[in-house]
Scaffold this motif. Structure first.
Motif, PDB file in Angstrom:
ATOM      1  N   GLU A 100       0.887  -1.159   0.000  1.00  0.00           N
ATOM      2  CA  GLU A 100       0.000   0.000   0.000  1.00  0.00           C
ATOM      3  C   GLU A 100       0.923   1.207   0.000  1.00  0.00           C
ATOM      4  OE1 GLU A 100      -2.989  -0.274   3.061  1.00  0.00           O
ATOM      5  OE2 GLU A 100      -4.005  -1.778   1.818  1.00  0.00           O
ATOM      6  N   ARG A 104       1.355  11.509   1.797  1.00  0.00           N
ATOM      7  CA  ARG A 104       0.795  12.438   2.788  1.00  0.00           C
ATOM      8  C   ARG A 104       1.237  13.862   2.500  1.00  0.00           C
ATOM      9  NH1 ARG A 104      -0.773   9.496   7.287  1.00  0.00           N
ATOM     10  NH2 ARG A 104       0.030   7.363   7.369  1.00  0.00           N
ATOM     11  N   GLY A 109      -4.067  10.710  10.957  1.00  0.00           N
ATOM     12  CA  GLY A 109      -4.104   9.264  11.164  1.00  0.00           C
ATOM     13  C   GLY A 109      -2.866   8.709  11.834  1.00  0.00           C
ATOM     14  N   SER A 110      -2.341   7.625  11.242  1.00  0.00           N
ATOM     15  CA  SER A 110      -1.247   6.900  11.900  1.00  0.00           C
ATOM     16  C   SER A 110       0.041   7.719  11.970  1.00  0.00           C
ATOM     17  CB  SER A 110      -0.995   5.565  11.193  1.00  0.00           C
ATOM     18  OG  SER A 110      -0.495   5.774   9.905  1.00  0.00           O
ATOM     19  N   ASP A 185      -4.196  13.089   2.614  1.00  0.00           N
ATOM     20  CA  ASP A 185      -3.362  11.935   2.264  1.00  0.00           C
ATOM     21  C   ASP A 185      -4.191  10.953   1.438  1.00  0.00           C
ATOM     22  OD1 ASP A 185      -4.938  10.447   4.093  1.00  0.00           O
ATOM     23  OD2 ASP A 185      -3.537  10.797   5.729  1.00  0.00           O
ATOM     24  N   LYS A 187      -4.111   6.570  -0.242  1.00  0.00           N
ATOM     25  CA  LYS A 187      -3.426   5.290  -0.438  1.00  0.00           C
ATOM     26  C   LYS A 187      -3.642   4.857  -1.882  1.00  0.00           C
ATOM     27  CE  LYS A 187      -5.501   1.560  -0.054  1.00  0.00           C
ATOM     28  NZ  LYS A 187      -6.024   0.418  -0.823  1.00  0.00           N
ATOM     29  N   SER A 211     -10.253   5.701   0.328  1.00  0.00           N
ATOM     30  CA  SER A 211      -8.796   5.545   0.394  1.00  0.00           C
ATOM     31  C   SER A 211      -8.054   6.882   0.434  1.00  0.00           C
ATOM     32  CB  SER A 211      -8.313   4.712  -0.797  1.00  0.00           C
ATOM     33  OG  SER A 211      -8.730   5.291  -2.002  1.00  0.00           O
ATOM     34  N   CYS A 212      -8.820   7.977   0.566  1.00  0.00           N
ATOM     35  CA  CYS A 212      -8.201   9.312   0.666  1.00  0.00           C
ATOM     36  C   CYS A 212      -8.684   9.981   1.958  1.00  0.00           C
ATOM     37  CB  CYS A 212      -8.682  10.223  -0.463  1.00  0.00           C
ATOM     38  SG  CYS A 212      -8.316   9.705  -2.133  1.00  0.00           S
ATOM     39  N   ARG A 213      -7.920  10.935   2.463  1.00  0.00           N
ATOM     40  CA  ARG A 213      -8.469  11.865   3.467  1.00  0.00           C
ATOM     41  C   ARG A 213      -8.712  13.188   2.754  1.00  0.00           C
ATOM     42  NH1 ARG A 213      -5.183   9.256   7.489  1.00  0.00           N
ATOM     43  NH2 ARG A 213      -6.596   8.264   8.966  1.00  0.00           N
ATOM     44  N   ARG A 229     -14.851   5.727  10.415  1.00  0.00           N
ATOM     45  CA  ARG A 229     -13.907   5.306  11.464  1.00  0.00           C
ATOM     46  C   ARG A 229     -14.265   5.946  12.793  1.00  0.00           C
ATOM     47  NH1 ARG A 229      -9.981   6.839   7.400  1.00  0.00           N
ATOM     48  NH2 ARG A 229      -9.160   5.020   6.291  1.00  0.00           N
TER      49      ARG A 229
HETATM   50  N1  UDP Z   1      -5.601   3.834   3.906  1.00  0.00           N
HETATM   51  C1  UDP Z   1      -6.345   2.955   3.141  1.00  0.00           C
HETATM   52  N2  UDP Z   1      -6.338   1.623   3.462  1.00  0.00           N
HETATM   53  C2  UDP Z   1      -5.624   1.131   4.521  1.00  0.00           C
HETATM   54  C3  UDP Z   1      -4.878   2.030   5.300  1.00  0.00           C
HETATM   55  C4  UDP Z   1      -4.886   3.375   4.970  1.00  0.00           C
HETATM   56  O1  UDP Z   1      -6.985   3.359   2.169  1.00  0.00           O
HETATM   57  O2  UDP Z   1      -5.647  -0.097   4.743  1.00  0.00           O
HETATM   58  C5  UDP Z   1      -5.596   5.272   3.561  1.00  0.00           C
HETATM   59  C6  UDP Z   1      -6.360   6.105   4.565  1.00  0.00           C
HETATM   60  O3  UDP Z   1      -7.706   6.272   4.150  1.00  0.00           O
HETATM   61  C7  UDP Z   1      -5.615   7.421   4.536  1.00  0.00           C
HETATM   62  C8  UDP Z   1      -4.172   7.025   4.189  1.00  0.00           C
HETATM   63  O4  UDP Z   1      -4.248   5.733   3.611  1.00  0.00           O
HETATM   64  O5  UDP Z   1      -6.114   8.241   3.495  1.00  0.00           O
HETATM   65  C9  UDP Z   1      -3.243   7.002   5.388  1.00  0.00           C
HETATM   66  O6  UDP Z   1      -3.789   6.192   6.390  1.00  0.00           O
HETATM   67  P1  UDP Z   1      -3.094   6.011   7.819  1.00  0.00           P
HETATM   68  O7  UDP Z   1      -1.763   5.369   7.653  1.00  0.00           O
HETATM   69  O8  UDP Z   1      -3.116   7.319   8.525  1.00  0.00           O
HETATM   70  O9  UDP Z   1      -3.920   4.913   8.544  1.00  0.00           O
HETATM   71  P2  UDP Z   1      -5.307   4.926   9.316  1.00  0.00           P
HETATM   72  O10 UDP Z   1      -5.340   6.158  10.158  1.00  0.00           O
HETATM   73  O11 UDP Z   1      -6.325   4.885   8.212  1.00  0.00           O
HETATM   74  O12 UDP Z   1      -5.227   3.654  10.095  1.00  0.00           O
END
Ligand code: UDP
Length: 265
Positions: A100, A104, A109-110, A185, A187, A211-213, A229
């Motif tokens: 993946e 960003r 998020g993470s 951000d 993915k 898959s986007c923020r 979420r």
């Molecule tokens: N994301 C996704 N699928 C995943 C994990 C993340 O589409 O399995 C996207 C998520 O929607 C965000 C970006 O990737 O736009 C970054 O996600 P992050 O690592 O912050 O993880 P999260 O907070 O979603 O666990």
């Protein structure tokens, strides 16, 4: 190959190749093609949270079609051929690279959690991260060292993936900025596509508010899967607003016959 008049295969006789959390892949009408079907299922936290949100699949199909068609038009290669109906699109079969790729622009998020950066902080430059696609391991973050050592992609392929990710980020940032939306951000996934012994890396899977923020530039309102979420509600309304601003659905048009209904899973 003529992709315009695919052989009709009744739904019941189609071979299902793969079923994921939000999509199903069926055998396509021609060799080297697949049909990607968008479900209404929403999952988060490695599928620990699950709901069916009526209308989500239809919206993601339309929004992802719009983005992938424009990427094709500006010369960013993707697996997308064309949309078939409300929930399905015809795609080229690719060998999915098990990564993946997250790009960003703003902390969320993470990244915000892991590095203790306030959500909403503009990053000094766009940052690309890789996660190994593995549900059992909850998609751990990996470095280029892991990717090449374990053979998930070669150094040249990583370069190609990063170049694609930057082009997609620039395109999406401008597209959304033009309709008053900030791309925080996103993915993306990539795959290997062979054409006459020549292999190239293309953008695969989907790019949608799942898959986007995305957030409204004026109000900062969330317009993406964070609404699910964080149990904020209004997910279909937010995705519909994204589609309306992009000019995909007309004012007042609903993506489906019925209104949005939340079904607890
Ligand atoms: N994301 C996704 N699928 C995943 C994990 C993340 O589409 O399995 C996207 C998520 O929607 C965000 C970006 O990737 O736009 C970054 O996600 P992050 O690592 O912050 O993880 P999260 O907070 O979603 O666990």
């Amino acid at each position: 190959m003529d992709f315009k008049t695919p052989r009709y295969i009744p739904m019941s006789r189609r071979r299902r190749i793969y079923e994921g959390k939000a999509k199903i892949l069926y055998e396509g009408p021609e060799p080297g093609t697949l049909i990607q079907h968008f479900k209404d299922d929403a999952t988060a936290f490695n599928a620990k949270k699950h709901e069916v949100i009526e209308g989500k699949g239809v919206l993601n199909n339309r929004i992802s079609e719009y983005i992938f068609q424009h990427l094709n038009d500006i010369g960013v290669p993707t697996h997308f051929i064309r949309r078939l109906n409300m929930r399905e699109q015809l795609i080229r079969e690719v060998e999915i690279i098990p990564l993946e790729v997250v790009v960003r622009n703003v902390a969320a998020g993470s990244l915000a959690t892991r590095l203790g950066i306030d959500e909403g902080t503009q990053l000094p430059r766009s940052i690309i991260e890789f996660y190994y696609k593995n549900d059992k391991l909850s998609d751990p973050m990996v470095s280029e060292e892991h990717i090449t050592a374990f053979g998930w992609a070669s150094p040249q392929e990583i370069d190609d993936i990063m170049a694609l990710a930057i082009r997609v980020n620039d395109f999406l940032s401008g597209l959304f900025l033009g309709v008053g939306i900030r791309l925080v951000d996103f993915k993306m996934e990539t795959g290997r596509l062979w054409e006459n012994d020549i292999m190239r890396i293309v953008v695969a899977d989907e790019i949608s508010p799942d898959s986007c923020r995305l957030c409204d530039i004026k109000t900062n309102d969330k317009m993406d899967k964070d609404r699910f979420r964080r149990d904020m509600g209004g997910l279909v309304e937010a995705y519909t607003e994204v589609a309306k601003r992009l000019g995909i659905v007309a004012e007042g048009e609903r993506p489906q016959g019925s209104g949005p209904v939340l079904v607890k899973g």
